[in-house]
Design an enzyme around this catalytic site. Structure first.
Site, mmCIF file in Angstrom:
data_model
loop_
_atom_site.group_PDB
_atom_site.id
_atom_site.type_symbol
_atom_site.label_atom_id
_atom_site.label_comp_id
_atom_site.label_asym_id
_atom_site.label_seq_id
_atom_site.Cartn_x
_atom_site.Cartn_y
_atom_site.Cartn_z
ATOM 1 N N ILE A 1 0.776 -1.163 0.022
ATOM 2 C CA ILE A 1 0.022 -0.190 -0.003
ATOM 3 C C ILE A 1 0.874 1.273 -0.094
ATOM 4 C CG2 ILE A 1 -1.924 -1.059 1.218
ATOM 5 C CD1 ILE A 1 -0.962 0.045 3.756
ATOM 6 N N GLY A 2 2.029 1.148 0.048
ATOM 7 C CA GLY A 2 3.044 2.335 -0.014
ATOM 8 C C GLY A 2 4.412 2.126 -0.125
ATOM 9 N N GLY B 1 8.585 4.021 0.285
ATOM 10 C CA GLY B 1 9.443 5.345 0.606
ATOM 11 C C GLY B 1 10.853 4.876 0.455
ATOM 12 N N GLY B 2 11.702 5.927 0.816
ATOM 13 C CA GLY B 2 13.290 5.884 0.576
ATOM 14 C C GLY B 2 13.712 4.775 1.419
ATOM 15 N N VAL C 1 5.514 -0.288 2.780
ATOM 16 C CA VAL C 1 4.555 -0.562 3.673
ATOM 17 C C VAL C 1 3.511 -1.608 3.110
ATOM 18 C CG1 VAL C 1 2.711 0.613 4.920
ATOM 19 C CG2 VAL C 1 4.733 1.768 4.664
ATOM 20 N N LYS D 1 5.731 -2.026 8.056
ATOM 21 C CA LYS D 1 6.667 -1.511 7.426
ATOM 22 C C LYS D 1 7.715 -2.256 7.410
ATOM 23 C CE LYS D 1 6.951 3.023 7.526
ATOM 24 N NZ LYS D 1 7.154 4.457 8.007
ATOM 25 N N ASP E 1 10.967 14.675 11.534
ATOM 26 C CA ASP E 1 10.787 14.696 9.989
ATOM 27 C C ASP E 1 9.400 15.180 10.012
ATOM 28 O OD1 ASP E 1 11.206 14.807 7.318
ATOM 29 O OD2 ASP E 1 11.052 12.399 7.323
#
Length: 744
Positions: A18-19, A21-22, A26, A41, A135
């Site tokens: 579903i996702g 990132g760097g 996820v 994650k 962040d």
């Protein structure tokens, strides 16, 4: 390697990705032990092979797992399987704040403040646990389908290696604090700076600093003062502007020092938006705008050069190629690094947009983007056939839009029978929605009143003097238990006034101030409800409940119906019972109402602890815009405490015949819930004690001591020899029950 359908940790079934990132991917998964959906994650392989990173990742993930707060994406579990490191988190269905801002262009002031308060409360919970986010940005804020705001990715930036920190910080450069941009030490106040930038973007739809490169933007964070959000949106109140300025001070000691201070000012801005109450210390030389030093420049460039991963090199190369063709929006690289719970990022074509005309020698220039390239030859690429197709499509679109507008107008005015009929049917269904009448007889009035209000029912109260039942107990109700009723049903409660009730003053027709003062002087609590009445002047009392002349116990509630004059456009009071103070303030602000006094009180309904348990205007009544609503927030049921005062006597002969005065005795007193009140050694009794504020109603006193048994003389029956057995030491324990006295 994670694959769809596999099970990790012997309980989590991977369902879909579903996702991304760097640093991680996820996945949506199902926990078979607790039968719930979660988000997992998973650390990417290149980071899993770095022992130093894994060690820090574990520590930070475990720290984040200790955070449990409604405004944080909670971490449930941390694990490792076959060199795959993962964190199990709460699955939040929704979109990121970044997407939400893009969708709405910019947020209203009230909505932005409400979201900022929720973000601040989540960050405050982390800071209280000594965890710094590092962040904060709209990409790491999720708005659920229910409207809850949640902060995610706690601890990940803090756990990263130097390479990852550089990449991550520079990827979030639009929101980074000056001390982070310099590569220096960052603490809780760095999160406050980033939240200030996020609030700026919510209010204006843009970030305060932009540039061609990440280094240029970082330099602006260090060197340039933040522009005023009112330069872009003039209706932003001065208090909100000052909050942004204070969050984004260059020097950390000029900012808010804690999230609690920031939350207090944000809440105050909802109540008094145009009041300049934010106090910003005048910046000294250290905090003033200054030219960047050579040392700062070296540090920034050193960070930007620390990109040794293949992914980063490819990204930089891609950036260079794009800049060679056209100016590149700075936000684009963030889109590739954004971690969300939505579908993975897909590239899309941006629709053409028009810029404001530029006055240059009397000529106007029009710029737009199409498929990521400049249109450098408009006349040479002219296609008559394409122009005809475009014209036809435009005509068709205009006809469709016209039909839709006619349909909506007809539906609204009732010209179209099917449209208006459906609305009327829906309204009728809402009006006739019924609830089951709960049990009310034999319960306390305030408890019953709150339950009925929560169901959308408004009871009327009459009192009856009686010495058989305690004051405030509901004796009768005109509606039987289990009967289905709606908000229009008249519900009359007959309540005990005790043996000697107080006569309720008749205040009908009086002004609100006069009536409230008269009732409060007699010891009554006043609740106001408002309605329209063309006969009674605005602000005067139409009716009261209980009626004047009847008797009611001291401290009971008298409800006054206040005239608003002839019916006009008013604001309907929402039901705030059972919601948090922050949500209640946001609801009132959104409806154009204000918050009056907010007090904390004890309430017997344990389920309302920490929530609003009283509002000064009844649900469903109509008031003027800007009316102040007083709230009471429940502290939970009043805690009954006990005291214990007296003398501790030594063990009696009945408890232990072997006890002798003068023995060294250890005496301890422990309550039933395990709290130690006394632990001492003594050789003399009695011991005087006096304790108050005890949480348990009972406890024990324990005596521990050592006694010497007597020597025993005996004769051998066979030989007649007499022998003596010496006495021995024996440890004795005597336990005595204690009952404590309730405190008034």
């Amino acid at each position: 390697m994670i694959k769809i359908g596999m099970i990790i940790g012997d309980r989590y079934e991977i369902l879909e990705k579903i996702g991304t990132g760097g640093m991680s991917d996820v996945y949506k998964a199902k926990c078979h032990k607790l039968n719930r959906f979660v988000a997992i994650k998973v650390l990417k392989q290149e980071f899993s092979e770095n022992a130093n990173f894994v060690s820090k990742f574990r520590v930070e993930a475990q720290a984040a797992a200790g955070l449990m707060h409604p405004n944080i994406v909670n971490v449930y579990d941390v694990g490792e399987e076959n060199n795959v490191y993962y964190i199990v988190m709460e699955l939040v269905e929704g979109i990121t704040l970044k997407k939400y801002i893009e969708k709405k262009a910019r947020l209203s002031v009230k909505e932005a403040i409400s979201i900022a308060i929720q973000i601040s409360m989540g960050i405050e919970a982390a800071h209280n646990n000594h965890i710094i986010h590092r962040d904060i940005k709209p990409q790491n804020i999720i708005i659920s389908k229910e409207g809850k705001v949640k902060v995610t990715d706690f601890g990940i930036a803090k756990a990263a290696t130097s390479n990852t920190i550089t990449s991550n910080v520079m990827g979030s450069v639009h929101y980074t604090s000056p001390e982070q941009a310099r590569g220096g030490y960052s603490d809780e106040k760095s999160d406050i700076y980033s939240l200030g930038i996020t609030l700026f973007e919510m209010l204006t739809g843009r970030v305060p600093f932009n540039g061609d490169t990440t280094v240029a933007i970082a330099i602006k964070h260090i060197q340039e003062p933040i522009p005023s959000p009112r330069e872009y949106i003039q209706e932003i109140p001065v208090s909100v502007e000052q909050i942004v300025f204070k969050c984004c001070q260059k020097s950390p000691d000029r900012r808010y020092q804690t999230m609690a201070d920031l939350i207090a000012d944000l809440k105050q801005s909802l109540i008094s938006p145009d009041e300049d109450f934010v106090k910003i210390v005048n910046p000294d030389e250290e905090a003033s705008t200054r030219m960047i030093t050579d040392r700062d420049m070296v540090q920034i460039k050193r960070q930007s050069d620390r990109r040794d991963s293949m992914e980063e090199v490819l990204r930089l190369k891609k950036d260079v190629q794009r800049r060679a063709r056209r100016p590149e929006p700075e936000e684009e690289e963030e889109e590739y690094e954004e971690e969300t719970y939505e579908e993975p990022y897909e590239e899309y074509e941006e629709e053409p947009y028009e810029e404001e005309p530029i006055d240059d020698g009397g000529e106007e220039y029009e710029a737009y983007e199409s498929n990521g390239e400049e249109d450098s030859g408009e006349e040479e690429d002219y296609d008559p056939k394409m122009e005809r197709i475009t014209t036809v499509l435009a005509i068709v679109a205009a006809l469709v839009i016209g039909c839709i507008v006619l349909f909506l107008v007809g539906k609204t005015m009732g010209i179209l029978p099917f449209g208006n009929g459906e609305d009327s049917q829906d309204e009728a269904q809402e009006e006739t929605e019924k609830v089951e009448m709960p049990k009310v007889v034999g319960r306390q009035l305030e408890e019953v009143r709150q339950e009925l209000l929560a169901l959308g029912l408004t009871p009327e109260v009459t009192y009856q003097e009686t010495d058989e039942y305690e004051a405030g107990l509901v004796l009768r109700c005109n509606i039987d238990i289990g009967v289905m009723v709606d908000g229009e049903t008249e519900i009359i409660l007959t309540v005990s006034a005790g043996a000697s009730g107080i006569e309720v003053p008749d205040v009908e027709g009086a002004s609100t101030a006069e009536g409230v003062s008269t009732l409060e002087q007699k010891g009554f609590v006043v609740n106001r409800t408002e309605s329209y009445d063309a006969q009674v002047p605005k602000g005067n009392i139409i009716s009261q409940n209980p009626e004047g002349g009847s008797k009611a116990p001291s401290g009971s509630t008298v409800t006054l119906r206040i005239s608003q004059g002839p019916e006009e456009n008013k604001v309907k009071i929402p039901n705030l019972i059972g919601v948090s103070e922050m949500d209640a303030m946001a609801m009132l602000a959104e409806m154009g109402l204000s918050v009056g006094s907010v007090t904390e009180v004890n309430n017997e309904d344990a389920s309302l602890a920490g929530l609003v348990c009283y509002q000064s205007y009844s649900v469903g009544t109509y008031v003027d815009s800007g009316t102040a609503i007083d709230l009471r927030v429940s502290l939970g049921p009043k805690q009954v405490t006990y005291s214990f005062s007296g003398s501790i006597e030594p063990p009696s002969a009945a408890e232990d015949p072997a006890y002798r005065d003068g023995l060294d005795v250890t005496v301890s007193i422990v309550t039933a819930d395990g709290v130690s009140l006394l632990n001492t050694n003594t050789v003399s009794f009695p011991i005087s004690v006096n304790y108050t504020g005890i949480q348990s109603s009972s406890g024990t006193v324990t005596f521990t001591y050592t006694v010497m048994t007597d020597a025993v003389t005996d004769t051998n029956p066979d030989t007649g020899e007499v022998y003596t057995t010496e006495g021995t030491e024996e440890t004795k324990t005597v336990v005595r029950e204690l009952q404590f006295t309730p405190e008034s």
